[in-house]
Design an enzyme around this catalytic site. Structure first.
Site, mmCIF file in Angstrom:
data_model
loop_
_atom_site.group_PDB
_atom_site.id
_atom_site.type_symbol
_atom_site.label_atom_id
_atom_site.label_comp_id
_atom_site.label_asym_id
_atom_site.label_seq_id
_atom_site.Cartn_x
_atom_site.Cartn_y
_atom_site.Cartn_z
ATOM 1 N N THR A 74 0.838 -1.205 0.000
ATOM 2 C CA THR A 74 0.000 0.000 0.000
ATOM 3 C C THR A 74 0.872 1.255 0.000
ATOM 4 O OG1 THR A 74 -1.922 -1.032 1.026
ATOM 5 C CG2 THR A 74 -1.617 1.318 1.448
ATOM 6 N N ASN A 153 -5.354 -8.821 -8.051
ATOM 7 C CA ASN A 153 -5.236 -9.609 -6.818
ATOM 8 C C ASN A 153 -6.443 -10.500 -6.554
ATOM 9 O OD1 ASN A 153 -6.255 -6.830 -6.545
ATOM 10 N ND2 ASN A 153 -6.722 -7.415 -4.439
ATOM 11 N N SER A 201 5.699 -6.524 -2.947
ATOM 12 C CA SER A 201 5.635 -6.657 -1.499
ATOM 13 C C SER A 201 6.154 -8.006 -1.031
ATOM 14 C CB SER A 201 4.177 -6.478 -1.084
ATOM 15 O OG SER A 201 4.024 -6.799 0.264
ATOM 16 N N CYS A 327 -8.682 -6.995 1.515
ATOM 17 C CA CYS A 327 -8.674 -5.644 2.075
ATOM 18 C C CYS A 327 -10.096 -5.125 2.222
ATOM 19 C CB CYS A 327 -7.906 -4.695 1.186
ATOM 20 S SG CYS A 327 -6.214 -5.183 0.997
#
Lengths: 388, 388
Positions: A74, A153, A201, A327
């Protein structure tokens, strides 16, 4: 909770590889120095930082000095958007993105719009693919930046980044791609990809939470978001999270070494799962691109029932999945990604994301194929929408 | 490097307490779930997050829901400044701060000034103390925010936060304090302190890097900086770094339980160090407030010589110190904190910060007192400024 624990939610986060954790341990209580120190005690930390930067850069075939460490995907996405737009020399202010980006792209862009930027959101087809021609057509003289994710994702669809980067280059527009779902999962050669900035990430590739990277092509200007000390060559202030960065580095090294092996294993059990579900259950639909898809992704709609109910019943069997993106999961909204792909609300709401990873096994898939049909049958019997 | 390793740079970062690390370990490869997940596998992470929030809140006697996790002290400070100013309803735009704040306050304020805010920097006296009366006088109808650090990271001077918070309250001005150098080190009761926002960090209190907090008093409005998912109740997007947060929680718990014991131990060996230096070496000066000072801080100027040279010679003896702040150390500039305190350039440049912590011992102090005088003597002999 059931004794079995089958973690099919690897898009949300992954188990830290024990080899990664082993490498991290000495940096907590032994080599705990601050790499900015002038004394030797900071040397181990400094050396570890350099080494990790090299491992991370190697994963995507970048130069070490093109890697900037952040605290999470993020932050990398936010930094890319704010940093590239604020550093833009052009007076013009237009950004092109897609309708299925991660929230860490969508939400900052809402704020950037408030600052006077115009944002064009390109739609996707029923597979979740962005058509590069639509990007080409959306370009105006004012376009400064394109941001299109490498793979989605939720549904796993891989975008045609090469073609988009060609378009960006021809028009001298900066191109950022969110690679959180792809780096370490499919081969990424940043030069071939042709992007100017790329987020990825640690926690999505069996590394620890707390470390991520923004690749920034040499010469690309970026205004930092976090200001303070001169860490990360002035691009990201704050003491470097050395243990997490060390873990991220090792995770990248392992991901690179074992990428083919893992991709083969994960896609084979994923295919087995999809086939098993399709063979045993009626009225199901595999979402996302049938071929251009990341190895672990199996996103399936079950007609007439609620994804949340399936998720909870699988949960009672010790099988852990997601509905929508992790999320957004607590927001209990229908996934905007599926809606943008043209799924009906009922199909979108009846979907489950199985995201498989390297630690999943064929046995876990077998168990799931065995457990799922009676769950679906039961739920459909209770559904007012379903008629046999 | 020498066999001895004496770490007197605890203001820069601290060793992770082995008890903290032990608590963290299960969250890497065992309870590695994402707390936002809807399935039970995220439960352990979710529970750990709640528990850590309670431990962190307890340290400063805040409510759990007043704690927001970030990735580092720099992020907490940046978030406070940007978040409070951007959420301000008042049209007026004036901030009061001091000249000796940490760079993670000073540098964002430079950018906030560019956005049209007026910034008043209050000076300090020769002890590094901010006079609350000067703050009172600086207040205008336009003042929205005061940001004054609780204690200075270089010289250790503790500010009169209570008096400043009284002034802020009387004038209905928000008050943020950077507590990175104080939380876990001296008693902090956030209600008594009377601040609206307070930054503090794990790595300064024997917790891991990668976790910090922003305390935000109930009802205070804050615009988030990192946008994406709805983590931290919408105040800070990004998957929570559970292992680091668990470690931070435990570090807070230990710090609270052992605060008195540690403060006594650390200040007693610190005093021994200071006395030993003053007794054995001429022309030295202890910087910072003689009494209102954090327990571990011993910041000393040695006339006629360079702090860097002392640092490097101590380093060769395995004694690790800082000159200036660790964040600025690689910039090799004279510390702005010392300059603002009115030290001459030569005194400022001849200074060393010994920051002691709970793992330091009386023997380490004895060794330093033994090693330091000949170093200073040698350096002074080489110095063109020094005449015996």
């Amino acid at each position: 909770m059931a004794d079995t624990k089958i973690f099919f939610d690897n898009a949300s986060t992954t188990k830290v590889d024990p080899r990664v954790l082993e490498d991290m341990i000495p940096y907590f209580s032994q080599h705990y120095g601050n790499p900015s120190s002038l004394h030797d005690f900071g040397d181990a930390a400094h050396g570890a930082l350099d080494n990790a930067r090299n491992q991370v850069a190697s994963l995507i075939n970048a130069d070490d000095e093109e890697i900037y460490f952040t605290s999470c995907g993020t932050e990398s996405n936010n930094l890319a958007l704010w940093g590239l737009t604020r550093a833009a020399k052009k007076k013009s202010r237009h950004i092109i993105t897609s309708v299925i980006e991660h929230q860490s792209i969508i939400n900052p862009l809402k704020d950037i719009r408030k600052e006077g930027w115009e944002i064009t959101h390109i739609g996707v087809d029923s597979n979740g693919s962005v058509n590069p021609d639509l990007i080409k057509k959306a370009i105006t003289d004012d376009t400064v930046l394109i941001s299109i994710m490498h793979a989605n994702n939720e549904v796993g669809t891989i975008q045609n980044i090469n073609e988009i980067s060609e378009i960006a280059k021809q028009n001298e527009i900066l191109f950022h791609s969110d690679g959180v779902a792809t780096a370490g999962v499919i081969p990424v050669d940043i030069g071939e990809l042709g992007v100017d900035a790329y987020s990825f990430s640690s926690q999505q590739m069996y590394g620890p939470k707390g470390a991520a990277a923004l690749y920034l092509k040499k010469g690309v200007r970026l205004k930092p978001s976090l200001l303070g000390g001169i860490q990360e060559r002035g691009r990201r202030a704050g003491t470097e999270n050395i243990p997490a960065i060390v873990g991220f580095g090792r995770a990248c090294e392992i991901a690179k070494d074992e990428l083919d092996k893992n991709a083969k294993h994960v896609s084979s059990i994923r295919d087995k799962l999809v086939e098993g579900i399709i063979r045993n259950i009626d009225k199901v639909k595999l979402n996302g691109h049938p071929i251009r898809r990341i190895p672990g992704s199996a996103h399936i709609s079950f007609e007439f029932i609620e994804g949340e109910s399936i998720l909870l019943m699988l949960n009672m069997e010790g099988i852990f999945t997601a509905s929508g993106s992790s999320c957004a999961s607590q927001a209990l909204k229908s996934s905007y990604v599926l809606v943008e792909m043209g799924l009906s609300t009922t199909m979108a709401q009846g979907s489950i994301s199985f995201s498989l990873g390297k630690y999943n096994t064929g046995d876990e898939v077998d168990r799931t194929i065995c457990v799922l049909p009676p769950i679906i049958e039961r739920l459909r019997k209770m559904s007012p929408l379903f008629k046999e």
